[in-house]
Design a protein around this motif. Structure first.
Motif, PDB file in Angstrom:
ATOM      1  N   LEU A  61     -39.297   2.108 -38.385  1.00  0.00           N
ATOM      2  CA  LEU A  61     -39.071   1.739 -36.991  1.00  0.00           C
ATOM      3  C   LEU A  61     -40.244   2.256 -36.162  1.00  0.00           C
ATOM      4  CD1 LEU A  61     -36.772   0.453 -35.224  1.00  0.00           C
ATOM      5  CD2 LEU A  61     -35.930   2.793 -34.877  1.00  0.00           C
ATOM      6  N   HIS A  63     -42.829   2.874 -33.065  1.00  0.00           N
ATOM      7  CA  HIS A  63     -42.760   3.014 -31.609  1.00  0.00           C
ATOM      8  C   HIS A  63     -43.945   2.338 -30.929  1.00  0.00           C
ATOM      9  CE1 HIS A  63     -45.922   6.094 -31.147  1.00  0.00           C
ATOM     10  NE2 HIS A  63     -45.429   6.693 -32.227  1.00  0.00           N
ATOM     11  N   ASN A  70     -42.473   9.114 -31.359  1.00  0.00           N
ATOM     12  CA  ASN A  70     -41.536   8.772 -32.434  1.00  0.00           C
ATOM     13  C   ASN A  70     -40.062   8.915 -32.071  1.00  0.00           C
ATOM     14  OD1 ASN A  70     -40.421  11.476 -33.862  1.00  0.00           O
ATOM     15  ND2 ASN A  70     -42.520  11.863 -33.210  1.00  0.00           N
ATOM     16  N   TRP A  73     -37.233   5.431 -29.661  1.00  0.00           N
ATOM     17  CA  TRP A  73     -36.223   4.439 -30.011  1.00  0.00           C
ATOM     18  C   TRP A  73     -34.810   4.974 -29.767  1.00  0.00           C
ATOM     19  CZ3 TRP A  73     -36.164  -0.542 -30.488  1.00  0.00           C
ATOM     20  CH2 TRP A  73     -37.298  -1.247 -30.914  1.00  0.00           C
ATOM     21  N   THR A  99     -39.102   6.746 -38.187  1.00  0.00           N
ATOM     22  CA  THR A  99     -40.130   6.458 -37.187  1.00  0.00           C
ATOM     23  C   THR A  99     -41.259   7.472 -37.285  1.00  0.00           C
ATOM     24  OG1 THR A  99     -38.457   5.586 -35.665  1.00  0.00           O
ATOM     25  CG2 THR A  99     -40.607   6.100 -34.746  1.00  0.00           C
ATOM     26  N   GLY A 153     -40.860  -3.089 -35.083  1.00  0.00           N
ATOM     27  CA  GLY A 153     -41.545  -2.326 -34.053  1.00  0.00           C
ATOM     28  C   GLY A 153     -41.596  -3.040 -32.730  1.00  0.00           C
TER      29      GLY A 153
END
Length: 299
Positions: A61, A63, A70, A73, A99, A153
């Motif tokens: 995931l 950022h 990080n 999210w 992340t 992302g």
């Protein structure tokens, strides 16, 4: 009287039923030999994690840029709440999300854009592919291999999702981008000097102006150019999802990418919703993008 007591107890019982919750762990670190430093990352573990020997698919995931980091999210995007709900409803299988920190340091004077520096001094992309993904698969109970890996992302992270899918077609089963930061050649040429240096200077060369920015490192990393050079058969190896707001400054680049993919007959999902480049858009787009990757994991 008995009926009222039973009703009261039922209300207490129903009210006490809690939804299963996953766990978010900030401040995780991996020692990187390539970068010569620890790389911080945030980890999402699904509801029920650790109760058995189960192994999970994993979503990387990514950022955004600017001051993004990080933890964003979860702090601004409520990603854990979205993931919990989708897992509980059965719309996606339980998964782990990771992340990695995309900033080079706390000062963040220069963005990495998840690329390698042109001078070879800071090789973020090499770190991710050669160290970070193997570290996650060695350290956590994830299902190894492409079929159980996805990448998702926003903005700079959306750029990374598409760029990595093209440069490493055997790495991810699916890639999803929200408001991906794709700029056309002309937009790069016309960008103000300070903005260019902060975003791309380290990756393509600090201080470059005009068409001098369109050099070999640029063409090796620009998604809108990579799509022209990567064989169509390789582009088709990763399921692609692109979502960009109709008011977003990056809409032109996202629209250009989908037109190129269509011309190459590369299957992909493209949608444009009303909205801009902000957390309102990303929060509302995250559920469907996650469901997309969940379906890819089932294939």
């Amino acid at each position: 009287m008995v009926g009222r007591v039973l009703f009261f107890l039922l209300v207490i019982f129903v009210g006490s039923v809690a939804h299963a919750e996953g766990t978010v762990k900030e401040g995780q670190v991996m020692a990187s030999r390539i970068l010569g430093k620890n790389v911080e990352f945030t980890l999402y573990l699904p509801p029920g994690f650790g109760r058995d020997e189960r192994r999970y698919p994993v979503i990387y995931l990514m950022h955004g840029g600017g001051d993004g980091q990080n933890q964003d999210w979860y702090r601004f995007g409520n990603a854990n709440l979205v993931f919990d709900r989708l897992i509980e409803s059965g719309e996606v299988p339980p998964f782990i999300a990771v992340t990695p920190e995309g900033r080079r340091d706390d000062d963040n004077k220069f963005n990495t854009y998840y690329m390698n520096d042109a001078d070879g001094q800071y090789l973020w992309q090499d770190m991710f592919v050669k160290e970070f993904v193997p570290h996650i698969e060695k350290t956590f109970p994830v299902i190894p291999g492409k079929k159980s890996r996805g990448i998702l992302g926003l903005s700079m992270g959306g750029y990374a999702a598409m760029a990595f899918s093209m440069k490493y077609p055997d790495l991810f089963a699916g890639a999803a981008a929200l408001s991906a930061a794709f700029r056309t050649d002309q937009q790069i040429v016309e960008m103000d000097q300070a903005g260019y240096d902060r975003r791309y200077g380290k990756a393509w060369g600090v201080g470059l102006g005009g068409r001098d920015r369109l050099n070999q490192p640029y063409y090796a990393n620009s998604v809108l150019d990579l799509v022209d050079k990567v064989p169509a058969d390789d582009l088709k190896k990763t399921e692609l999802y692109i979502d960009c707001g109709s008011y977003d400054d990056f809409f032109v680049g996202n629209a250009e990418l989908t037109m190129k993919l269509r011309k190459l007959k590369v299957p992909h999902h493209f949608m444009a919703r009303e909205g801009g480049h902000d957390w309102t858009y990303w929060r509302t787009g995250l559920p469907q993008a996650t469901v997309f990757l969940g379906k890819v994991f089932h294939q």
